[in-house]
Motif scaffolding. Structure first.
Motif, PDB file in Angstrom:
ATOM      1  N   GLY A  65       0.834  -1.186   0.000  1.00 30.01           N
ATOM      2  CA  GLY A  65       0.000   0.000   0.000  1.00 30.01           C
ATOM      3  C   GLY A  65       0.871   1.239   0.000  1.00 30.01           C
ATOM      4  N   MET A  66       0.441   2.250   0.692  1.00 32.04           N
ATOM      5  CA  MET A  66       1.160   3.514   0.786  1.00 32.04           C
ATOM      6  C   MET A  66       1.450   3.782   2.258  1.00 32.04           C
ATOM      7  SD  MET A  66       2.062   6.042  -1.390  1.00 32.04           S
ATOM      8  CE  MET A  66       0.851   5.856  -2.707  1.00 32.04           C
ATOM      9  N   LEU A  67       2.683   4.223   2.563  1.00 32.30           N
ATOM     10  CA  LEU A  67       3.031   4.540   3.941  1.00 32.30           C
ATOM     11  C   LEU A  67       2.230   5.739   4.424  1.00 32.30           C
ATOM     12  CD1 LEU A  67       4.849   4.165   6.471  1.00 32.30           C
ATOM     13  CD2 LEU A  67       6.448   5.771   5.405  1.00 32.30           C
ATOM     14  N   GLY A  68       1.535   5.582   5.562  1.00 33.73           N
ATOM     15  CA  GLY A  68       0.793   6.662   6.188  1.00 33.73           C
ATOM     16  C   GLY A  68       1.415   7.027   7.522  1.00 33.73           C
ATOM     17  N   ILE A  69       1.645   8.308   7.751  1.00 30.97           N
ATOM     18  CA  ILE A  69       2.331   8.800   8.948  1.00 30.97           C
ATOM     19  C   ILE A  69       1.352   9.647   9.748  1.00 30.97           C
ATOM     20  CG2 ILE A  69       4.308  10.127   9.791  1.00 30.97           C
ATOM     21  CD1 ILE A  69       5.284   9.711   6.683  1.00 30.97           C
ATOM     22  N   LEU A  70       1.046   9.212  10.959  1.00 34.36           N
ATOM     23  CA  LEU A  70       0.124   9.958  11.813  1.00 34.36           C
ATOM     24  C   LEU A  70       0.786  11.228  12.311  1.00 34.36           C
ATOM     25  CD1 LEU A  70      -2.690   9.762  13.352  1.00 34.36           C
ATOM     26  CD2 LEU A  70      -1.329   8.992  15.292  1.00 34.36           C
ATOM     27  N   TYR A  71       0.062  12.354  12.233  1.00 30.92           N
ATOM     28  CA  TYR A  71       0.572  13.599  12.797  1.00 30.92           C
ATOM     29  C   TYR A  71      -0.604  14.394  13.365  1.00 30.92           C
ATOM     30  CZ  TYR A  71      -1.071  16.230   8.675  1.00 30.92           C
ATOM     31  OH  TYR A  71      -1.837  16.809   7.704  1.00 30.92           O
ATOM     32  N   GLU A  72      -0.290  15.469  14.045  1.00 32.81           N
ATOM     33  CA  GLU A  72      -1.303  16.290  14.708  1.00 32.81           C
ATOM     34  C   GLU A  72      -1.646  17.480  13.833  1.00 32.81           C
ATOM     35  OE1 GLU A  72      -1.593  19.043  18.756  1.00 32.81           O
ATOM     36  OE2 GLU A  72      -0.253  17.303  18.713  1.00 32.81           O
ATOM     37  N   GLU A  73      -2.920  17.615  13.479  1.00 31.70           N
ATOM     38  CA  GLU A  73      -3.393  18.745  12.690  1.00 31.70           C
ATOM     39  C   GLU A  73      -4.406  19.509  13.530  1.00 31.70           C
ATOM     40  OE1 GLU A  73      -4.493  19.069   8.111  1.00 31.70           O
ATOM     41  OE2 GLU A  73      -6.131  18.196   9.268  1.00 31.70           O
ATOM     42  N   GLY A  74      -3.934  20.572  14.162  1.00 27.48           N
ATOM     43  CA  GLY A  74      -4.783  21.275  15.119  1.00 27.48           C
ATOM     44  C   GLY A  74      -5.077  20.349  16.281  1.00 27.48           C
ATOM     45  N   GLU A 116      -0.040   1.237   6.843  1.00 25.64           N
ATOM     46  CA  GLU A 116      -0.138   0.964   5.418  1.00 25.64           C
ATOM     47  C   GLU A 116      -1.543   1.390   4.994  1.00 25.64           C
ATOM     48  OE1 GLU A 116       2.361  -0.435   2.289  1.00 25.64           O
ATOM     49  OE2 GLU A 116       2.748  -0.437   4.451  1.00 25.64           O
ATOM     50  N   ILE A 117      -1.621   2.268   3.997  1.00 26.04           N
ATOM     51  CA  ILE A 117      -2.903   2.748   3.484  1.00 26.04           C
ATOM     52  C   ILE A 117      -3.342   1.800   2.373  1.00 26.04           C
ATOM     53  CG2 ILE A 117      -4.140   4.674   2.437  1.00 26.04           C
ATOM     54  CD1 ILE A 117      -1.891   6.514   3.511  1.00 26.04           C
ATOM     55  N   ILE A 118      -4.451   1.091   2.602  1.00 25.99           N
ATOM     56  CA  ILE A 118      -4.928   0.109   1.632  1.00 25.99           C
ATOM     57  C   ILE A 118      -6.389   0.399   1.306  1.00 25.99           C
ATOM     58  CG2 ILE A 118      -5.416  -2.352   1.237  1.00 25.99           C
ATOM     59  CD1 ILE A 118      -3.100  -2.979   3.162  1.00 25.99           C
ATOM     60  N   TYR A 119      -6.672   0.642   0.046  1.00 24.94           N
ATOM     61  CA  TYR A 119      -8.057   0.754  -0.423  1.00 24.94           C
ATOM     62  C   TYR A 119      -8.052   0.526  -1.931  1.00 24.94           C
ATOM     63  CZ  TYR A 119      -7.011   5.695  -1.616  1.00 24.94           C
ATOM     64  OH  TYR A 119      -6.465   6.849  -2.116  1.00 24.94           O
ATOM     65  N   PRO A 120      -9.183   0.155  -2.518  1.00 15.98           N
ATOM     66  CA  PRO A 120      -9.183  -0.277  -3.924  1.00 15.98           C
ATOM     67  C   PRO A 120      -8.561   0.715  -4.902  1.00 15.98           C
ATOM     68  CG  PRO A 120     -11.263  -0.871  -2.900  1.00 15.98           C
ATOM     69  CD  PRO A 120     -10.510  -0.048  -1.885  1.00 15.98           C
ATOM     70  N   GLU A 121      -8.831   2.009  -4.748  1.00 18.43           N
ATOM     71  CA  GLU A 121      -8.294   2.996  -5.683  1.00 18.43           C
ATOM     72  C   GLU A 121      -6.789   3.186  -5.538  1.00 18.43           C
ATOM     73  OE1 GLU A 121     -12.540   3.403  -5.273  1.00 18.43           O
ATOM     74  OE2 GLU A 121     -10.952   3.437  -3.756  1.00 18.43           O
ATOM     75  N   ASN A 122      -6.210   2.601  -4.503  1.00 15.65           N
ATOM     76  CA  ASN A 122      -4.780   2.712  -4.242  1.00 15.65           C
ATOM     77  C   ASN A 122      -4.062   1.406  -4.594  1.00 15.65           C
ATOM     78  OD1 ASN A 122      -2.375   3.911  -3.300  1.00 15.65           O
ATOM     79  ND2 ASN A 122      -2.631   3.012  -1.281  1.00 15.65           N
ATOM     80  N   LYS A 123      -4.682   0.561  -5.394  1.00 23.48           N
ATOM     81  CA  LYS A 123      -4.075  -0.715  -5.755  1.00 23.48           C
ATOM     82  C   LYS A 123      -2.750  -0.477  -6.484  1.00 23.48           C
ATOM     83  CE  LYS A 123      -4.783  -4.890  -8.551  1.00 23.48           C
ATOM     84  NZ  LYS A 123      -3.652  -4.622  -9.478  1.00 23.48           N
ATOM     85  N   ILE A 124      -1.708  -1.173  -6.037  1.00 30.93           N
ATOM     86  CA  ILE A 124      -0.398  -1.068  -6.676  1.00 30.93           C
ATOM     87  C   ILE A 124      -0.137  -2.355  -7.472  1.00 30.93           C
ATOM     88  CG2 ILE A 124       2.066  -0.675  -6.295  1.00 30.93           C
ATOM     89  CD1 ILE A 124       1.247   0.868  -3.741  1.00 30.93           C
TER      90      ILE A 124
END
Length: 211
Positions: A65-74, A116-124
């Motif tokens: 998938g795509m690496l997702g990094i948690l961060y603080e937004e407000g 890991e960001i996994i969803y159909p439109e993000n298929k690699i």
């Protein structure tokens, strides 16, 4: 983030390897510290089979998938991808996280949660069907001083949060552990998995991809 020139000319050192989705504030204080760049088996001198440490490593599945990094937004949790806060994948992941009702208080302070960001439109390559979720792959201590474990147990953290997680191949007999893990790389199941990540006690991390 490291640049295309860094990658194409292999200008890797301790600094460029660290710049893989690193998030800082306006004074360059590190807020979120993802994995440093790591390599495929046999890609560098230290990842050659003959140079690997003589120990049974920690082995986890490598998700496609795509690496997702948690961060603080407000006052809200948000997800960045490597080098951007507003990619379509980051926006999808942030929306998913908030629609599920997660808040900043669900996550430990001073730790970087990696998904890991996994969803159909993000298929690699790997076809996950209708799977659409954030899968926890690591929780890293931003203030690690070189002593003890750099990371929390991502499986325990995921279970507490009600999230899926990257499979870890259990210890026990070392040969059995590695043999079990290598089944991920063998046809016909290889089409279901990207590969494996192996980590050693000296900090060496490498990936092995299926055909």
């Amino acid at each position: 983030n490291y640049t295309h020139r860094t990658q194409s000319q292999r200008l890797w050192d301790s600094y460029t390897r660290m710049c893989r989705g690193l998030i800082t504030d306006g004074q360059n204080n590190i807020l979120n510290n993802p994995f440093p760049k790591f390599y495929n088996l046999g890609e560098t001198e230290e990842t050659m089979i003959q140079n690997l440490p003589a120990e049974v490593p920690s082995i986890t599945e490598k998700l496609d998938g795509m690496l997702g990094i948690l961060y603080e937004e407000g006052d809200n949790p948000a997800i960045a991808t490597r080098g951007t806060f507003d990619s379509p994948y980051a926006e999808w992941a942030t929306n998913w996280l908030r629609l599920k009702g997660y808040s900043l208080y669900d996550f430990k302070l001073d730790y970087t949660y990696l998904f890991e960001i996994i969803y159909p439109e993000n298929k690699i390559i790997v076809n996950y069907g209708n799977r659409a979720e954030l899968t926890l792959i690591a929780v890293r201590n931003n203030n690690w001083d070189g002593k003890g474990n750099r990371e929390l147990d991502h499986i325990k953290e995921a279970e507490e949060l009600g999230l899926s997680y990257a499979k870890e191949f259990s210890a026990g007999d070392g040969n059995d552990k590695i043999s079990d893990a290598l089944k991920y790389l063998d046809p016909p199941r290889a089409t279901e998995h990207e590969g494996l990540v192996r980590r050693y006690s000296n900090g060496l991390t490498l990936k092995i991809k299926s055909a």
